[in-house]
Design an enzyme around this catalytic site. Structure first.
Site, short mmCIF file in Angstrom:
data_model
loop_
_atom_site.label_atom_id
_atom_site.label_comp_id
_atom_site.label_asym_id
_atom_site.label_seq_id
_atom_site.Cartn_x
_atom_site.Cartn_y
_atom_site.Cartn_z
N LYS A 44 -38.57 152.40 38.25
CA LYS A 44 -37.98 151.27 39.19
C LYS A 44 -37.92 151.55 40.71
O LYS A 44 -37.38 150.87 41.30
CB LYS A 44 -36.50 150.76 38.69
CG LYS A 44 -36.53 150.03 37.21
CD LYS A 44 -35.34 149.42 36.99
CE LYS A 44 -33.99 150.37 36.86
NZ LYS A 44 -32.93 149.54 36.24
N LYS A 46 -35.99 154.08 41.47
CA LYS A 46 -34.42 154.54 41.72
C LYS A 46 -34.50 155.86 41.44
O LYS A 46 -34.81 156.16 40.45
CB LYS A 46 -33.55 153.36 40.76
CG LYS A 46 -33.46 152.26 41.35
CD LYS A 46 -32.27 151.40 40.70
CE LYS A 46 -31.86 150.13 41.41
NZ LYS A 46 -30.56 149.68 40.80
N1 C2G Z 1 -24.27 143.93 39.86
C1 C2G Z 1 -23.43 143.02 40.48
N2 C2G Z 1 -22.88 143.24 41.82
C2 C2G Z 1 -23.06 144.02 42.57
C3 C2G Z 1 -24.04 144.92 41.84
C4 C2G Z 1 -24.64 145.07 40.80
O1 C2G Z 1 -23.34 142.05 39.99
N3 C2G Z 1 -22.82 144.30 43.68
C5 C2G Z 1 -24.76 143.75 38.69
C6 C2G Z 1 -26.54 143.52 38.77
O2 C2G Z 1 -26.69 142.18 39.33
C7 C2G Z 1 -26.81 143.92 37.33
C8 C2G Z 1 -25.71 144.96 37.00
O3 C2G Z 1 -24.64 145.01 37.89
O4 C2G Z 1 -26.77 142.76 36.49
C9 C2G Z 1 -26.32 146.41 37.11
O5 C2G Z 1 -26.76 146.51 38.22
P1 C2G Z 1 -27.80 147.69 38.70
O6 C2G Z 1 -27.25 149.21 38.23
O7 C2G Z 1 -28.21 147.68 40.16
O8 C2G Z 1 -29.08 147.57 37.65
P2 C2G Z 1 -30.71 147.06 38.13
O9 C2G Z 1 -31.20 147.98 39.18
O10 C2G Z 1 -30.42 145.64 38.65
O11 C2G Z 1 -31.30 147.08 36.87
O12 C2G Z 1 -34.34 145.55 33.41
C10 C2G Z 1 -33.35 145.26 34.27
C11 C2G Z 1 -32.75 146.38 35.11
O13 C2G Z 1 -32.68 147.56 34.62
C12 C2G Z 1 -31.88 145.89 36.09
#
Ligand code: C2G
Length: 129
Positions: A44, A46
């Site tokens: 990803k 990350k």
């Molecule tokens: N999130 C949120 N508000 C934020 C940051 C994150 O609501 N300020 C939510 C994201 O929208 C997501 C969850 O928290 O639903 C996890 O966010 P991340 O750890 O950034 O995950 P992500 O990189 O979006 O991975 O296959 C799907 C991916 O693995 C999602």
């Protein structure tokens, strides 16, 4: 028993993650969270601060979460939805539309995110501290 499924990295667990888990759990009776493995994070683009094991332990400890599974690739969502008899797949609206193809297997929802907080912002604010 309405089962909810989501996925995420959940690095440097913060209020945005907590709000999302709360919103997800409110959609049903059981929340399953796929936490991205370190290897999948690399796919990803990350690089998380906390290891998969640490991020899994933190998410697992959350009272809104019933089960944590590893997220190893982009393709596993379909089989996870079938395997865990998921009723709703839900994720933050930053993914709006990206998982609509799952709607032949379950309801797909995109939920409001929390403003002004992100793992990236936290890392940047700590630089030079
Ligand atoms: N999130 C949120 N508000 C934020 C940051 C994150 O609501 N300020 C939510 C994201 O929208 C997501 C969850 O928290 O639903 C996890 O966010 P991340 O750890 O950034 O995950 P992500 O990189 O979006 O991975 O296959 C799907 C991916 O693995 C999602």
């Amino acid at each position: 028993m309405k089962i909810i499924l989501t996925y995420g990295t959940f690095d440097l667990f913060h209020i945005g993650h907590l709000n999302m888990l709360k919103r997800l759990r409110a959609l049903g009776d059981k929340l399953i969270v796929g936490v991205s493995t370190d290897e999948f994070n690399a796919l990803k683009g990350k690089q998380s601060i906390f290891s998969y094991e640490e991020r899994k332990a933190i998410v697992e400890s959350n009272r809104f979460v019933d089960l944590v599974i590893p997220e190893r690739d982009w393709q596993q969502k379909e089989q996870d939805i079938v395997r865990y008899e998921v009723d709703i797949f839900a994720i933050g609206e930053d993914w709006q539309g990206k998982f609509d193809h799952l709607n032949h297997l379950c309801e797909v929802r995109y939920l409001e995110r929390t403003e002004n907080i992100s793992t990236t912002k936290i890392k940047e604010s700590l630089k030079g501290v």
